[in-house]
Scaffold this motif. Structure first.
Motif, PDB file in Angstrom:
ATOM      1  N   GLN A 174       0.810  -1.217   0.000  1.00  0.00           N
ATOM      2  CA  GLN A 174       0.000   0.000   0.000  1.00  0.00           C
ATOM      3  C   GLN A 174       0.843   1.267   0.000  1.00  0.00           C
ATOM      4  O   GLN A 174       0.379   2.331  -0.429  1.00  0.00           O
ATOM      5  CB  GLN A 174      -0.943  -0.003   1.200  1.00  0.00           C
ATOM      6  N   LEU A 175       2.075   1.154   0.470  1.00  0.00           N
ATOM      7  CA  LEU A 175       2.978   2.308   0.487  1.00  0.00           C
ATOM      8  C   LEU A 175       3.754   2.443  -0.818  1.00  0.00           C
ATOM      9  O   LEU A 175       4.638   3.290  -0.917  1.00  0.00           O
ATOM     10  CB  LEU A 175       3.953   2.186   1.665  1.00  0.00           C
ATOM     11  N   GLY A 176       3.436   1.593  -1.791  1.00  0.00           N
ATOM     12  CA  GLY A 176       4.007   1.748  -3.124  1.00  0.00           C
ATOM     13  C   GLY A 176       5.352   1.106  -3.345  1.00  0.00           C
ATOM     14  O   GLY A 176       6.096   1.503  -4.263  1.00  0.00           O
ATOM     15  N   ALA A 177       5.698   0.100  -2.558  1.00  0.00           N
ATOM     16  CA  ALA A 177       7.001  -0.550  -2.712  1.00  0.00           C
ATOM     17  C   ALA A 177       7.053  -1.382  -3.993  1.00  0.00           C
ATOM     18  O   ALA A 177       6.113  -2.123  -4.295  1.00  0.00           O
ATOM     19  CB  ALA A 177       7.294  -1.435  -1.510  1.00  0.00           C
ATOM     20  N   ASP A 178       8.134  -1.261  -4.735  1.00  0.00           N
ATOM     21  CA  ASP A 178       8.395  -2.132  -5.875  1.00  0.00           C
ATOM     22  C   ASP A 178       9.195  -3.349  -5.442  1.00  0.00           C
ATOM     23  O   ASP A 178       9.067  -4.420  -6.031  1.00  0.00           O
ATOM     24  CB  ASP A 178       9.166  -1.371  -6.954  1.00  0.00           C
ATOM     25  N   LEU A 179      10.003  -3.176  -4.413  1.00  0.00           N
ATOM     26  CA  LEU A 179      10.760  -4.267  -3.806  1.00  0.00           C
ATOM     27  C   LEU A 179      10.562  -4.214  -2.302  1.00  0.00           C
ATOM     28  O   LEU A 179      10.460  -3.129  -1.712  1.00  0.00           O
ATOM     29  CB  LEU A 179      12.256  -4.164  -4.101  1.00  0.00           C
ATOM     30  N   VAL A 180      10.479  -5.390  -1.696  1.00  0.00           N
ATOM     31  CA  VAL A 180      10.370  -5.496  -0.242  1.00  0.00           C
ATOM     32  C   VAL A 180      11.495  -6.403   0.241  1.00  0.00           C
ATOM     33  O   VAL A 180      11.672  -7.511  -0.271  1.00  0.00           O
ATOM     34  CB  VAL A 180       9.014  -6.078   0.189  1.00  0.00           C
ATOM     35  N   VAL A 181      12.256  -5.925   1.201  1.00  0.00           N
ATOM     36  CA  VAL A 181      13.295  -6.733   1.847  1.00  0.00           C
ATOM     37  C   VAL A 181      12.892  -6.939   3.296  1.00  0.00           C
ATOM     38  O   VAL A 181      12.540  -5.980   3.989  1.00  0.00           O
ATOM     39  CB  VAL A 181      14.680  -6.065   1.766  1.00  0.00           C
TER      40      VAL A 181
END
Length: 347
Positions: A86-93
């Motif tokens: 929802q916060l617009g991340a393209d990548l999540v680590v």
């Protein structure tokens, strides 16, 4: 020619009473990475009582999600992934708050995704070389990872590693169904969902505290074993229950053949061995019942796949609405005043 869209990375850190270790973990995170335009940090506070959330804001964490009471690692991880989308991340680590993993290895995790080769990348800790792992734990790690590789059809060597990166497709697709941990189940699900999964070697820091996920090795084996069995039966119900049904059927037929042999060779004298007949009939009946369970399990698995597709679409819609309105519907969420990191942070 259109310019490439900016790439946003959010590093999420599930926390439970990590006030002592969070500063070192946060300080070690990279402020800029090649190929990434914006970096933000999200802390998921799983009902901490030591002021972890307040300290996170003081340190300069960008986003905080706080649970009013403890819900467990799996729930904290899942809430963090939902928030990142929802916060617009393209990548999540995802990384641990106890500074087990090194921030410099985040670039290694993101590289296969940025290159378009992978949807999910898992950090391989090379558990055989970790000094504080006992020989028994190393053996269990190898065995568990081998089972997960077989169940998922992937080549992940360290399936229990929580140090991992994923793109939006993987973050939208993967769901955690158990309350214990996300590590094993998400790899099995990723393999069966057709996601491209890779692992990269990473280096761990010296141990700062004992694991809070389990207290004893027997508890670890019991709970992780249950997760593997449950996940495998969810995705392969016909194979799981079919093997059991086949074993029961073979046993029943063998006992029935034994009774028939003695009955035929001793006729007209009493043959005895009626116990073989009774147990054999019972085994055959159970085989048919378990076979029906396999068919029902396959139907349930099909419905679950459809439900997961709907949930993935809902996740995507929620993320799109949040991007349009600028307001994310995340329970317990707040945005701090910390500025976003990016290429200018190299200076």
């Amino acid at each position: 020619r259109c310019a490439a869209a900016p790439v946003k990375l959010i590093i999420q850190i599930p926390c439970l009473n990590e006030r002592e270790h969070l500063p070192a973990t946060f300080a070690d995170l990279p402020r800029a990475l090649t190929g990434i335009d914006a970096i933000e940090v999200l802390v998921v506070d799983d009902g901490s009582t030591d002021g972890t959330a307040a300290l996170a804001e003081e340190l300069g964490v960008h986003h905080i999600v706080r649970f009013p009471r403890r819900r467990g690692l799996a729930a904290a991880y899942q809430a963090g992934v939902d928030a990142c989308l929802q916060l617009g991340a393209d990548l999540v680590v995802n990384t641990d708050a106890d500074h087990q993993y090194r921030g410099e290895d985040i670039a290694r995790l993101c590289a296969p995704i940025l290159a378009g080769r992978a949807d999910l990348v898992v950090g391989d800790r090379r558990t055989d070389q970790i000094p504080h792992f006992s020989p028994l734990k190393r053996l269990l790690q190898r065995w568990g990872s081998r089972v997960v590789r077989r169940a998922s059809g992937t080549a992940v060597r360290d399936s229990t590693s929580g140090f991992r990166a994923m793109n939006r497709r993987a973050a939208t697709t993967l769901f955690v169904h158990n309350r214990f941990t996300y590590t094993l189940e998400s790899i099995i699900q990723a393999g069966n969902a057709g996601l491209a999964v890779e692992d990269v070697e990473v280096t761990t820091n010296p141990e700062t505290r004992k694991s809070r996920l389990f207290r004893t090795m027997s508890s670890y084996v019991r709970r992780n074993g249950a997760v593997i069995v449950r996940s495998y039966s969810m995705y392969w119900p016909v194979q799981t229950f079919g093997v059991i049904a086949l074993a029961l059927l073979v046993l029943g037929l063998a006992l029935g053949a034994r009774f028939t042999y003695f009955y035929a060779t001793r006729w007209p004298e009493p043959s005895g061995h009626t116990e073989s007949l009774l147990v054999g009939v019972g085994a055959v009946v159970l085989a048919f019942l378990v076979g029906l369970m396999a068919l029902l399990g396959d139907l349930v698995a099909a419905n679950r796949r459809l439900t997961e597709q709907v949930l993935a679409q809902v996740r995507g819609l929620n993320a799109a609405v949040a991007a349009q309105t600028g307001a994310a519907a995340i329970p317990g969420y707040r945005r701090t005043a910390a500025p976003t990191w990016g290429p200018e942070a190299r200076a």
